[in-house]
Design an enzyme around this catalytic site. Structure first.
Site, short mmCIF file in Angstrom:
data_model
loop_
_atom_site.label_atom_id
_atom_site.label_comp_id
_atom_site.label_asym_id
_atom_site.label_seq_id
_atom_site.Cartn_x
_atom_site.Cartn_y
_atom_site.Cartn_z
N HIS A 1 0.84 -1.21 0.00
CA HIS A 1 0.00 0.00 0.00
C HIS A 1 0.87 1.25 0.00
O HIS A 1 0.54 2.26 -0.64
CB HIS A 1 -0.91 0.03 1.23
CG HIS A 1 -1.88 -1.10 1.31
ND1 HIS A 1 -1.73 -2.14 2.19
CD2 HIS A 1 -3.02 -1.34 0.63
CE1 HIS A 1 -2.74 -2.99 2.05
NE2 HIS A 1 -3.53 -2.53 1.10
N ASP B 1 -3.62 -7.35 -7.49
CA ASP B 1 -5.03 -7.63 -7.79
C ASP B 1 -5.27 -7.27 -9.26
O ASP B 1 -5.94 -6.28 -9.59
CB ASP B 1 -5.93 -6.82 -6.86
CG ASP B 1 -5.76 -7.24 -5.41
OD1 ASP B 1 -6.19 -8.36 -5.09
OD2 ASP B 1 -5.17 -6.48 -4.63
O1 PAF Z 1 -7.95 -3.76 -3.23
C1 PAF Z 1 -8.64 -3.44 -2.24
O2 PAF Z 1 -8.13 -3.26 -1.13
C2 PAF Z 1 -10.14 -3.29 -2.40
O3 PAF Z 1 -10.65 -4.23 -3.28
C3 PAF Z 1 -10.57 -1.86 -2.80
C4 PAF Z 1 -10.01 -1.48 -4.15
C5 PAF Z 1 -10.08 -0.89 -1.74
C6 PAF Z 1 -12.09 -1.79 -2.87
O4 PAF Z 1 -12.68 -2.12 -1.67
#
Ligand code: PAF
Length: 281
Positions: free
Chosen positions: A37, A150
């Site tokens: 993140h 993802d």
């Molecule tokens: O990737 C994630 O953490 C979630 O799928 C997101 C994009 C925040 C949507 O809830």
């Protein structure tokens, strides 16, 4: 770093950023933040915008037998990490404000969301598309950052942004990995030590299969061998498959950009990963 929980306060803060002449970047998250993140936050900061991160564990993207109730929640630690990395504002919408009792809208994306995780987790990408659309509308962001870990989610977001003419740029950021290659994920904390040691087979197997396919080995044979390697390592395989890197269509032509995607369970923990196919690698 400001922290806001009400839409009015968010809109006021965004208006103040705009009054300074700033563009707005959004990093949507579900919390339990890690270096993956932070790579998104750093990329957002490099774009020279004000950076908003959101933390919202979105119930609409969890199936009935998934891990919504046990999904890791550690807001204070997440807020500290974001502040240390120069995030300007943390948006923490309460679930009843995001989805009031009379909420009745669903964003459903065809094509790109249908295979792989879309098939394994019915309704998951509707939930993602719906919440991400709300987050885009709430923040009015100009640019948003998503991890390539993802990969299908990123493709789904790109699809509905294009289809709905949303005035936002979507940036994919390469997967961040531990030293042994395991993709960083909030769900890795569910793995015990033995499972964590075995889990490295996922990126290693993807690497082996991607190199075989890239040098022209038979796709099906490489995929079958990769599946067997994952099973031998202790995984229960949901899928390991080759897809067109843009449309995610199965059986992509070798002259198209291709992506190798996998989802597999180690015990009760479902891990996903993906790699690009490089020709002649
Ligand atoms: O990737 C994630 O953490 C979630 O799928 C997101 C994009 C925040 C949507 O809830």
């Amino acid at each position: 770093m400001q922290q806001v929980r009400e839409l009015k306060a968010l809109r006021d803060a965004v208006a103040a950023f705009r009054a300074e002449g700033a563009d707005i970047a959004l990093v949507p998250t579900m919390g339990a933040l890690h270096a993956g993140h932070m790579a998104l936050v750093e990329a957002a900061r490099r774009s020279g915008t004000k950076v908003i991160a959101s933390i919202f564990v979105n119930p609409k993207q969890f199936g009935p037998n998934e891990d919504l109730s046990r999904y890791p929640r550690r807001e204070a630690a997440d807020a500290r990490l974001l502040a240390e990395h120069g995030c300007d504002l943390l948006w923490l919408p309460p679930v009843e404000a995001m989805y009031p009792a009379d909420f009745a809208t669903n964003i459903s994306v065809g094509g790109v969301s249908e295979g792989f995780d879309g098939a394994a987790r019915p309704g998951h990408f509707d939930g993602v598309a719906t919440v991400v659309t709300k987050l885009f509308n709430q923040t009015g962001a100009d640019i948003a950052y998503f991890g390539e870990k993802d990969y299908q989610q990123l493709a789904v977001v790109r699809r509905f942004v294009a289809d709905l003419d949303m005035p936002i740029e979507i940036v994919g950021v390469p997967t961040q990995r531990d030293d042994d290659g395991l993709a960083l994920s909030s769900r890795n904390i569910y793995l015990d030590d033995e499972q964590r040691a075995k889990a490295v087979a996922l990126p290693r197997t993807l690497g082996v299969a991607a190199r075989a396919i890239g040098r022209g080995d038979d796709d099906d044979a490489a995929l079958a061998e990769a599946r067997a390697m994952l099973v031998a390592a202790g995984f229960e395989v949901d899928y390991i498959a080759l897809a067109d890197a843009e449309t995610l269509a199965a059986n992509p032509a070798p002259n198209r950009p291709r992506r190798l995607l996998a989802a597999a369970r180690m015990g009760t923990t479902r891990l996903i990963d993906n790699v690009a196919i490089e020709a002649n690698c």
